[in-house]
Design a protein around this motif. Sequence first.
Motif, PDB file in Angstrom:
ATOM      1  N   ASN A  40       0.826  -1.202   0.000  1.00 50.61           N
ATOM      2  CA  ASN A  40       0.000   0.000   0.000  1.00 50.61           C
ATOM      3  C   ASN A  40       0.868   1.261   0.000  1.00 50.61           C
ATOM      4  OD1 ASN A  40      -2.456   1.396  -0.009  1.00 50.61           O
ATOM      5  ND2 ASN A  40      -2.378   1.636   2.218  1.00 50.61           N
ATOM      6  N   THR A  41       1.922   1.256   0.788  1.00 50.59           N
ATOM      7  CA  THR A  41       2.828   2.394   0.834  1.00 50.59           C
ATOM      8  C   THR A  41       3.540   2.556  -0.501  1.00 50.59           C
ATOM      9  OG1 THR A  41       3.150   2.060   3.201  1.00 50.59           O
ATOM     10  CG2 THR A  41       4.776   3.420   2.064  1.00 50.59           C
ATOM     11  N   ASP A  42       3.979   1.449  -1.098  1.00 48.37           N
ATOM     12  CA  ASP A  42       4.621   1.504  -2.422  1.00 48.37           C
ATOM     13  C   ASP A  42       3.680   2.096  -3.455  1.00 48.37           C
ATOM     14  OD1 ASP A  42       6.896   0.344  -1.397  1.00 48.37           O
ATOM     15  OD2 ASP A  42       6.469  -1.650  -2.211  1.00 48.37           O
ATOM     16  N   ASP A  43       2.420   1.681  -3.445  1.00 51.51           N
ATOM     17  CA  ASP A  43       1.431   2.195  -4.397  1.00 51.51           C
ATOM     18  C   ASP A  43       1.195   3.691  -4.200  1.00 51.51           C
ATOM     19  OD1 ASP A  43       1.160  -0.337  -5.470  1.00 51.51           O
ATOM     20  OD2 ASP A  43      -0.694  -0.782  -4.371  1.00 51.51           O
ATOM     21  N   ALA A  79       2.132   6.556  -6.958  1.00 50.58           N
ATOM     22  CA  ALA A  79       1.106   7.498  -7.430  1.00 50.58           C
ATOM     23  C   ALA A  79       1.562   8.941  -7.224  1.00 50.58           C
ATOM     24  CB  ALA A  79      -0.220   7.244  -6.713  1.00 50.58           C
ATOM     25  N   LEU A  80       2.200   9.212  -6.099  1.00 50.72           N
ATOM     26  CA  LEU A  80       2.705  10.560  -5.817  1.00 50.72           C
ATOM     27  C   LEU A  80       3.746  10.981  -6.854  1.00 50.72           C
ATOM     28  CD1 LEU A  80       2.940  13.013  -3.886  1.00 50.72           C
ATOM     29  CD2 LEU A  80       4.727  11.728  -2.710  1.00 50.72           C
ATOM     30  N   VAL A  81       4.694  10.112  -7.125  1.00 48.92           N
ATOM     31  CA  VAL A  81       5.771  10.415  -8.075  1.00 48.92           C
ATOM     32  C   VAL A  81       5.224  10.535  -9.492  1.00 48.92           C
ATOM     33  CG1 VAL A  81       7.867   9.476  -9.127  1.00 48.92           C
ATOM     34  CG2 VAL A  81       7.577   9.404  -6.652  1.00 48.92           C
TER      35      VAL A  81
END
Length: 83
Positions: A4-7, A11-13
């Motif tokens: 979830n953190t990776d996703d 998405a932010l980047v």
Amino acid sequence: MNDNTDDMFRALVENSPDVIVRYDLEGRRRYANPAWVRLTGHDFGEILGRTVLERPMMPDPGFFHQMLMGGSGGSMREKLNCC
């Protein structure tokens, strides 16, 4: 990091209006986000795996250095001739 953190980070980047580029230890580009494509007009295939000297981001490799050092005045948008 968990999935979830990776996703969320991805998405932010990917959606950032700021250019984000990752280089390896030899100076080759390993990642560039979509903002980089919008800014330069180059697609990912043209730059990934290449150094700035092999494929400059802009026609003049000293372009960003000049801008960062004060350049010749004007806004960033005017200097980039975009947007």
